[in-house]
Write a protein that holds these residues in place. Structure first.
Motif, PDB file in Angstrom:
ATOM      1  N   PHE A   4       0.845  -1.187   0.000  1.00  9.75           N
ATOM      2  CA  PHE A   4       0.000   0.000   0.000  1.00  9.75           C
ATOM      3  C   PHE A   4       0.876   1.230   0.000  1.00  9.75           C
ATOM      4  O   PHE A   4       2.011   1.194   0.477  1.00  9.75           O
ATOM      5  N   GLY A   5       0.341   2.342  -0.476  1.00 12.15           N
ATOM      6  CA  GLY A   5       1.031   3.604  -0.327  1.00 12.15           C
ATOM      7  C   GLY A   5       1.133   3.929   1.151  1.00 12.15           C
ATOM      8  O   GLY A   5       0.273   3.538   1.947  1.00 12.15           O
ATOM      9  N   SER A   6       2.172   4.624   1.523  1.00 17.29           N
ATOM     10  CA  SER A   6       2.436   4.859   2.945  1.00 17.29           C
ATOM     11  C   SER A   6       1.344   5.672   3.640  1.00 17.29           C
ATOM     12  O   SER A   6       1.230   5.631   4.851  1.00 17.29           O
ATOM     13  N   LEU A   7       0.550   6.396   2.893  1.00 14.56           N
ATOM     14  CA  LEU A   7      -0.475   7.223   3.513  1.00 14.56           C
ATOM     15  C   LEU A   7      -1.838   6.535   3.559  1.00 14.56           C
ATOM     16  O   LEU A   7      -2.801   7.096   4.067  1.00 14.56           O
ATOM     17  N   ASP A   8      -1.944   5.323   3.040  1.00 10.93           N
ATOM     18  CA  ASP A   8      -3.218   4.614   2.960  1.00 10.93           C
ATOM     19  C   ASP A   8      -3.449   3.747   4.201  1.00 10.93           C
ATOM     20  O   ASP A   8      -3.550   2.528   4.127  1.00 10.93           O
ATOM     21  N   VAL A   9      -3.526   4.382   5.351  1.00 13.89           N
ATOM     22  CA  VAL A   9      -3.736   3.664   6.610  1.00 13.89           C
ATOM     23  C   VAL A   9      -5.060   2.919   6.578  1.00 13.89           C
ATOM     24  O   VAL A   9      -5.148   1.759   7.009  1.00 13.89           O
ATOM     25  N   GLU A  10      -6.092   3.518   6.048  1.00 15.74           N
ATOM     26  CA  GLU A  10      -7.404   2.866   5.970  1.00 15.74           C
ATOM     27  C   GLU A  10      -7.336   1.618   5.097  1.00 15.74           C
ATOM     28  O   GLU A  10      -7.896   0.575   5.442  1.00 15.74           O
ATOM     29  N   GLY A  11      -6.641   1.698   3.973  1.00 19.02           N
ATOM     30  CA  GLY A  11      -6.493   0.537   3.100  1.00 19.02           C
ATOM     31  C   GLY A  11      -5.776  -0.610   3.784  1.00 19.02           C
ATOM     32  O   GLY A  11      -6.159  -1.775   3.646  1.00 19.02           O
ATOM     33  N   VAL A  12      -4.740  -0.277   4.549  1.00 18.44           N
ATOM     34  CA  VAL A  12      -4.009  -1.305   5.295  1.00 18.44           C
ATOM     35  C   VAL A  12      -4.941  -1.983   6.294  1.00 18.44           C
ATOM     36  O   VAL A  12      -5.037  -3.209   6.349  1.00 18.44           O
ATOM     37  N   CYS A  13      -5.636  -1.188   7.071  1.00 21.35           N
ATOM     38  CA  CYS A  13      -6.502  -1.733   8.125  1.00 21.35           C
ATOM     39  C   CYS A  13      -7.666  -2.528   7.551  1.00 21.35           C
ATOM     40  O   CYS A  13      -8.065  -3.544   8.123  1.00 21.35           O
ATOM     41  N   ASN A  14      -8.199  -2.109   6.408  1.00 20.45           N
ATOM     42  CA  ASN A  14      -9.305  -2.829   5.784  1.00 20.45           C
ATOM     43  C   ASN A  14      -8.860  -4.138   5.141  1.00 20.45           C
ATOM     44  O   ASN A  14      -9.691  -4.988   4.831  1.00 20.45           O
ATOM     45  N   SER A  15      -7.571  -4.324   4.934  1.00 17.93           N
ATOM     46  CA  SER A  15      -7.059  -5.533   4.292  1.00 17.93           C
ATOM     47  C   SER A  15      -6.600  -6.595   5.280  1.00 17.93           C
ATOM     48  O   SER A  15      -6.146  -7.657   4.878  1.00 17.93           O
ATOM     49  N   ILE A  16      -6.726  -6.314   6.559  1.00 14.33           N
ATOM     50  CA  ILE A  16      -6.324  -7.292   7.570  1.00 14.33           C
ATOM     51  C   ILE A  16      -7.289  -8.470   7.520  1.00 14.33           C
ATOM     52  O   ILE A  16      -8.504  -8.286   7.508  1.00 14.33           O
ATOM     53  N   CYS A  17      -6.720  -9.672   7.444  1.00 18.01           N
ATOM     54  CA  CYS A  17      -7.551 -10.872   7.400  1.00 18.01           C
ATOM     55  C   CYS A  17      -7.107 -11.851   8.483  1.00 18.01           C
ATOM     56  O   CYS A  17      -6.256 -11.525   9.304  1.00 18.01           O
ATOM     57  N   HIS A  18      -7.689 -13.036   8.491  1.00 20.04           N
ATOM     58  CA  HIS A  18      -7.451 -13.981   9.587  1.00 20.04           C
ATOM     59  C   HIS A  18      -5.996 -14.420   9.707  1.00 20.04           C
ATOM     60  O   HIS A  18      -5.567 -14.831  10.771  1.00 20.04           O
TER      61      HIS A  18
END
Length: 126
Positions: A4-18
């Motif tokens: 992810f781009g370094s500023l895409d905190v929401e994208g990182v958090c939304n991609s967390i899986c099991h």
């Protein structure tokens, strides 16, 4: 592995899986010097982690067991460019901080070294 781009905190958090076990960020980035909002990242990862724990039984296939190594998603930050003089990720909730000692102790070509720092004794022992 997701990038992810370094500023895409929401994208990182939304991609967390099991099976997410670690989030790794470089902040500030090299060469663009973009800053990750570390407190927002930590809060988002911990919230996603808590939600994952609630729904893990629904996500796992029959017969699968959750990873017993750690229920916690490790948040790691490469803080080489900022150094601890300018930014202290451990105080902001990061689990592990990485520093390249090559750049600041020996220049760029006469040695190779690095350090991993944590405030968690149990994690340090692993």
């Amino acid at each position: 592995l997701y990038l992810f781009g370094s500023l895409d905190v929401e994208g990182v958090c939304n991609s967390i899986c099991h099976n997410t076990r670690m989030i790794w960020v470089e902040t500030p980035t090299n060469p663009l010097l973009e800053l990750v909002d570390i407190p927002a990242l930590v809060a988002g990862v911990r919230a996603a982690e808590a939600e994952r724990k609630k729904t893990e039984a629904d996500v796992l296939a029959p017969g699968m067991t959750p990873c017993l190594f750690s229920d916690r998603i490790l948040i790691c930050a490469d803080n080489t460019f900022a150094t601890a003089w300018n930014q202290r990720p451990l105080r902001l909730g990061v689990d592990i901080v990485m520093l390249s000692s090559s750049k600041f102790i020996g220049g760029h070509s006469d040695m190779t070294g690095g350090a991993l720092i944590t405030a968690d004794d149990a994690l340090a022992e692993r």
